[in-house]
Design a protein around this motif. Sequence first.
Motif, PDB file in Angstrom:
ATOM      1  N   PRO A 245       0.853  -1.198   0.000  1.00 19.60           N
ATOM      2  CA  PRO A 245       0.000   0.000   0.000  1.00 19.60           C
ATOM      3  C   PRO A 245       0.885   1.243   0.000  1.00 19.60           C
ATOM      4  O   PRO A 245       1.689   1.427   0.908  1.00 19.60           O
ATOM      5  CB  PRO A 245      -0.795  -0.125   1.303  1.00 19.60           C
ATOM      6  CG  PRO A 245       0.026  -0.998   2.198  1.00 19.60           C
ATOM      7  CD  PRO A 245       0.861  -1.885   1.309  1.00 19.60           C
ATOM      8  N   GLY A 247       2.029   5.422  -0.673  1.00 15.13           N
ATOM      9  CA  GLY A 247       1.713   6.843  -0.659  1.00 15.13           C
ATOM     10  C   GLY A 247       2.895   7.617  -1.211  1.00 15.13           C
ATOM     11  O   GLY A 247       2.893   8.104  -2.327  1.00 15.13           O
ATOM     12  N   ASN A 248       3.973   7.674  -0.419  1.00 12.99           N
ATOM     13  CA  ASN A 248       5.210   8.296  -0.888  1.00 12.99           C
ATOM     14  C   ASN A 248       6.153   7.294  -1.540  1.00 12.99           C
ATOM     15  O   ASN A 248       7.243   7.647  -1.979  1.00 12.99           O
ATOM     16  CB  ASN A 248       5.918   8.998   0.272  1.00 12.99           C
ATOM     17  CG  ASN A 248       5.436  10.430   0.407  1.00 12.99           C
ATOM     18  OD1 ASN A 248       5.248  11.117  -0.601  1.00 12.99           O
ATOM     19  ND2 ASN A 248       5.227  10.876   1.633  1.00 12.99           N
ATOM     20  N   PHE A 249       5.803   6.027  -1.528  1.00 12.39           N
ATOM     21  CA  PHE A 249       6.545   4.958  -2.192  1.00 12.39           C
ATOM     22  C   PHE A 249       7.892   4.612  -1.564  1.00 12.39           C
ATOM     23  O   PHE A 249       8.743   3.999  -2.200  1.00 12.39           O
ATOM     24  CB  PHE A 249       6.693   5.240  -3.701  1.00 12.39           C
ATOM     25  CG  PHE A 249       5.412   4.977  -4.447  1.00 12.39           C
ATOM     26  CD1 PHE A 249       4.374   5.903  -4.430  1.00 12.39           C
ATOM     27  CD2 PHE A 249       5.221   3.785  -5.118  1.00 12.39           C
ATOM     28  CE1 PHE A 249       3.167   5.644  -5.075  1.00 12.39           C
ATOM     29  CE2 PHE A 249       4.024   3.511  -5.772  1.00 12.39           C
ATOM     30  CZ  PHE A 249       2.998   4.446  -5.750  1.00 12.39           C
ATOM     31  N   GLY A 250       8.061   4.958  -0.293  1.00 14.47           N
ATOM     32  CA  GLY A 250       9.267   4.532   0.413  1.00 14.47           C
ATOM     33  C   GLY A 250       9.237   3.029   0.668  1.00 14.47           C
ATOM     34  O   GLY A 250      10.221   2.317   0.469  1.00 14.47           O
ATOM     35  N   ALA A 299      -3.148   8.074   5.066  1.00 15.36           N
ATOM     36  CA  ALA A 299      -1.674   8.097   5.058  1.00 15.36           C
ATOM     37  C   ALA A 299      -1.135   7.901   3.641  1.00 15.36           C
ATOM     38  O   ALA A 299       0.062   8.034   3.400  1.00 15.36           O
ATOM     39  CB  ALA A 299      -1.109   7.037   5.999  1.00 15.36           C
ATOM     40  N   MET A 300      -2.021   7.569   2.714  1.00 17.60           N
ATOM     41  CA  MET A 300      -1.614   7.403   1.312  1.00 17.60           C
ATOM     42  C   MET A 300      -2.195   8.500   0.432  1.00 17.60           C
ATOM     43  O   MET A 300      -2.196   8.378  -0.792  1.00 17.60           O
ATOM     44  CB  MET A 300      -2.052   6.024   0.795  1.00 17.60           C
ATOM     45  CG  MET A 300      -1.262   4.907   1.428  1.00 17.60           C
ATOM     46  SD  MET A 300      -2.024   3.265   1.397  1.00 17.60           S
ATOM     47  CE  MET A 300      -2.735   3.151  -0.209  1.00 17.60           C
ATOM     48  N   HIS A 352      -5.633   0.924   4.644  1.00 14.75           N
ATOM     49  CA  HIS A 352      -4.385   0.824   3.871  1.00 14.75           C
ATOM     50  C   HIS A 352      -4.084  -0.608   3.470  1.00 14.75           C
ATOM     51  O   HIS A 352      -3.824  -0.906   2.305  1.00 14.75           O
ATOM     52  CB  HIS A 352      -3.224   1.432   4.663  1.00 14.75           C
ATOM     53  CG  HIS A 352      -3.499   2.837   5.117  1.00 14.75           C
ATOM     54  ND1 HIS A 352      -4.284   3.100   6.226  1.00 14.75           N
ATOM     55  CD2 HIS A 352      -3.141   4.033   4.607  1.00 14.75           C
ATOM     56  CE1 HIS A 352      -4.382   4.423   6.376  1.00 14.75           C
ATOM     57  NE2 HIS A 352      -3.706   5.005   5.401  1.00 14.75           N
ATOM     58  N   ALA A 376      -0.709  -0.453   9.238  1.00 17.01           N
ATOM     59  CA  ALA A 376      -1.191   0.172  10.477  1.00 17.01           C
ATOM     60  C   ALA A 376      -2.108  -0.786  11.232  1.00 17.01           C
ATOM     61  O   ALA A 376      -2.769  -1.646  10.634  1.00 17.01           O
ATOM     62  CB  ALA A 376      -1.944   1.458  10.162  1.00 17.01           C
TER      63      ALA A 376
HETATM   64  C1  LIG Z   1       3.016   6.095   5.429  1.00 20.93           C
HETATM   65  C2  LIG Z   1       1.957   5.036   5.270  1.00 20.93           C
HETATM   66  C3  LIG Z   1       1.745   4.341   4.062  1.00 20.93           C
HETATM   67  C4  LIG Z   1       2.478   4.696   2.788  1.00 20.93           C
HETATM   68  O1  LIG Z   1       3.827   4.330   2.829  1.00 20.93           O
HETATM   69  P1  LIG Z   1       4.855   4.982   1.794  1.00 20.93           P
HETATM   70  O2  LIG Z   1       6.175   4.445   2.164  1.00 20.93           O
HETATM   71  O3  LIG Z   1       4.747   6.473   1.990  1.00 20.93           O
HETATM   72  O4  LIG Z   1       4.414   4.577   0.434  1.00 20.93           O
HETATM   73  C5  LIG Z   1       0.816   3.320   4.020  1.00 20.93           C
HETATM   74  N1  LIG Z   1       0.083   2.994   5.106  1.00 20.93           N
HETATM   75  C6  LIG Z   1       0.245   3.638   6.293  1.00 20.93           C
HETATM   76  C7  LIG Z   1      -0.606   3.245   7.444  1.00 20.93           C
HETATM   77  C8  LIG Z   1       1.177   4.672   6.411  1.00 20.93           C
HETATM   78  O5  LIG Z   1       1.311   5.305   7.594  1.00 20.93           O
END
Ligand SMILES: *Cc1c(COP(=O)(O)O)cnc(C)c1O
Length: 427
Positions: A245, A247-250, A299-300, A352, A376
């Motif tokens: 899942p 968001g920032n793709f880390g 968070a995404m 997520h 999470a």
């Molecule tokens: C930060 C976060 C993500 C996304 O992770 P990235 O590394 O930013 O892609 C996904 N799920 C949760 C619950 C997050 O806190």
Amino acid sequence: MKFYNIKEHNEQVSFAQAIKQGLGCNQGLFFPMALPEFTLTEIKNLLKMDFVSRSACILAAYIGDELSPERIFARVESAFVFPAPVVAVNENIAALELFHGPTLAFKDFGGRFMAQMLTEFGQEPVTILTATSGDTGAAVAHAFYGLENVRVVILYPDGKISPLQEKLFCTLGGNIHTVAVKGDFDVCQSLVKQAFDDKQLKQRLGLNSANSINISRLLAQICYYFEAVAQLTQQSNNQLVISVPSGNFGNLTAGLMAKTLGLPVKRYIAATNSNDTVPRYLSGGFWRPNPTVTTLSNAMDVSQPNNWPRVEELFLRKNWQLDTLDYGCIDDDTTAETIRELATLGYVSEPHAAIAYRLLREKLKPGEYGLFLGTAHPAKFKDLVEQILNQRLPLPPALAVRAALPILSVHILPQFSELRQYMLSIL
Ligand SMILES: *Cc1c(COP(=O)(O)O)cnc(C)c1O
């Protein structure tokens, strides 16, 4: 090993420098000069080790020239104090639960390791200053709590984060200073910027931002992909598909780095919510971020993912084709429906992870084994999950304890002079 700036290849720095600096010039991200690779035998032996010992070996492949194996082990042992269990959801799909840390999210892994590294390599006392709209503040606070030579100052918008979120990081005390600002998140961020622009303040406090693009976070996150495969040696059998899942793709970058080290993963799925810049890019070839939309998986909610350049760099370096990266996006209705579907399988989840699971089960082929990342704890989204499932969720014991403690924050007006005065008072 040296790390180079993706935007300015001539800027090459040690690991110690990369973590202290965070970003290179021109806002460029740091990336490892070499992409080390374990042999098949080494992988086999690694998979037999315990989580901490194995993680220390993995990290040594990148930072072993700057830190002895003993120091790496000690730091990893302090950072990774909670497990990452694989939990089966049905006969061919399992969840990797990354939310058993102090702030109930996978960011505890990267955040805690970064904190350990900043204290390992920092000679002078530092002050970590950050603004939060909720979650990152908690992860930073817990990661640095009790560490020597570090003060943490966290700004947040007064009354605009959930009561539970506030309890999570404003009840710690000690070296964690929390500041409730009368204003919104943007005001908090602008106060932080002003502090970093104040040369005198910056120098006297040794300000550092500990931000989310720090390379130490990514290296730490590689380790739990190995942990997953170690728990799945029977099932995965070179047919493992992992859905992340994003968001920032880390998190996905770390997974791909695990693969460059030789971890047997057949393919990855980049799973997003309606903030689908990457899925649209991968299907049509154009990079066109839309305005960010609010979703259940907040968070995404990112439309310009800041780690994406690292993903591209990695594919370029390995000569991999981007079209081998699987992808998809899931809207809110489908997310809610999927949380209900998982509940009927006996697995209580949150938005997520549900997105990652959904795309996995849609894309898994016969003979493959699927793993999705649980980023999470469902209790972190208690109200939402309770509403979707129409059932009560208990608070995890660690959170219940915190919820009973008093808030220790100071309150300030949205003026830099107030923040400045407060920061000098904690010296
Ligand atoms: C930060 C976060 C993500 C996304 O992770 P990235 O590394 O930013 O892609 C996904 N799920 C949760 C619950 C997050 O806190």
